[in-house]
Design a protein around this motif. Sequence first.
Motif, short mmCIF file in Angstrom:
data_model
loop_
_atom_site.label_atom_id
_atom_site.label_comp_id
_atom_site.label_asym_id
_atom_site.label_seq_id
_atom_site.Cartn_x
_atom_site.Cartn_y
_atom_site.Cartn_z
N SER A 36 0.69 -1.05 -0.17
CA SER A 36 0.41 0.31 -0.03
C SER A 36 1.27 0.86 -0.14
O SER A 36 1.05 1.16 0.28
N TYR A 37 0.05 1.95 -0.41
CA TYR A 37 0.95 3.84 -0.06
C TYR A 37 1.65 3.99 1.55
O TYR A 37 2.81 4.32 1.50
N ASP A 38 0.29 3.75 2.09
CA ASP A 38 0.85 4.08 3.27
C ASP A 38 2.24 3.20 3.82
O ASP A 38 3.40 3.55 4.14
N GLU A 39 2.00 1.64 3.81
CA GLU A 39 3.12 1.59 4.24
C GLU A 39 4.16 1.35 3.39
O GLU A 39 5.68 1.12 3.65
N GLU A 42 5.64 3.77 5.26
CA GLU A 42 6.74 3.42 6.55
C GLU A 42 7.94 3.29 6.53
O GLU A 42 8.97 3.54 6.20
N LYS A 62 -5.03 8.75 -3.73
CA LYS A 62 -4.32 8.26 -3.55
C LYS A 62 -2.62 8.29 -3.36
O LYS A 62 -2.11 8.74 -2.38
N ASN A 65 -2.16 11.85 -1.55
CA ASN A 65 -2.13 11.09 -0.44
C ASN A 65 -0.87 11.60 -0.04
O ASN A 65 -0.27 11.69 1.20
N PHE A 66 -0.27 10.09 -0.85
CA PHE A 66 0.98 9.68 -0.62
C PHE A 66 2.08 10.35 -0.79
O PHE A 66 3.13 10.54 0.29
N ASP A 69 1.89 12.69 2.48
CA ASP A 69 2.87 12.21 3.34
C ASP A 69 4.29 11.98 3.54
O ASP A 69 5.02 11.81 4.80
N LYS A 264 -5.88 15.81 1.76
CA LYS A 264 -5.43 15.07 2.80
C LYS A 264 -5.81 15.49 4.17
O LYS A 264 -6.15 16.10 4.77
#
Length: 265
Positions: A36-39, A42, A62, A65-66, A69, A264
């Motif tokens: 995922s983008y969130d991962e 991270e 998405k 948002n990436f 972040d 966001k």
Amino acid sequence: MFTLALKLIIYTDNTISDMITTYSADFCKVVYISKSYDECVEKAVEWQADVIVFQLSNPIYKTQNFFVDLAETKLSPVLLAFTVVSHNEIIYSITSHHDSCLIDKLANYFTNALRNTYDCHFNYIGKEKDVDNIMTTRIKKLEKTEYLNDILRGVTQEEFFYYKRKGCLNLRDSGYYLYLYNIMDIEYMDHDLNKNIYYLVGEKLIDECKGVLDIYNGGEVFYINPTLLCIIINDIPCKSQALYQQSIMELVKKLNNIVYGILKM
């Protein structure tokens, strides 16, 4: 002289990630395959990634948002963004970098890893063999955008029909709705480095919005500036007032879901 391999994180579909990870290169090493983008963000922090290869996916907000972040992490990895445009074609862009050899190595690594399945086109005007096609396409889009911006500023009927014909504008003669979306409060600080990537993302956003308009009665989508998106919606011909109101509300809701998702929350 021994040089450490660049740490590379990838976020793509499984088939493409398999192609990339099985293709070896001395200058870089895949340290993580994200789901995922969130991962991806991270793990970029955890590994202090030098390069992130990622696939643009729908809905495109998405990806936006990436970017937000990633900017908050204060990391500045080289980005390689790509989109699959057909069953055997990919368009990709890479962060502008002072080390042109690195960019060439990364581009060659990516295209060679996928060459048995995809023809990869580098969306960058620095490549002489592609410059004419890329610039011709961009100039046509810039001309069309300028026609639309001039219409917003006010034109005569003759000018309107000239722009409509010259730019092949999907504007009918039945009236219009005008929507303006403030996509973000400020431009990205690294716009000069990732301009081509943001351009690629912006084109996908326009395509998503156009897809909604085409379900109804068409219209045009364009940027007034990098943070302000304009949508001209052709009025919907409908004899039933109730059905007309329902169609307009459905259309606007779909557009809001695409565009407001960029912000966001």
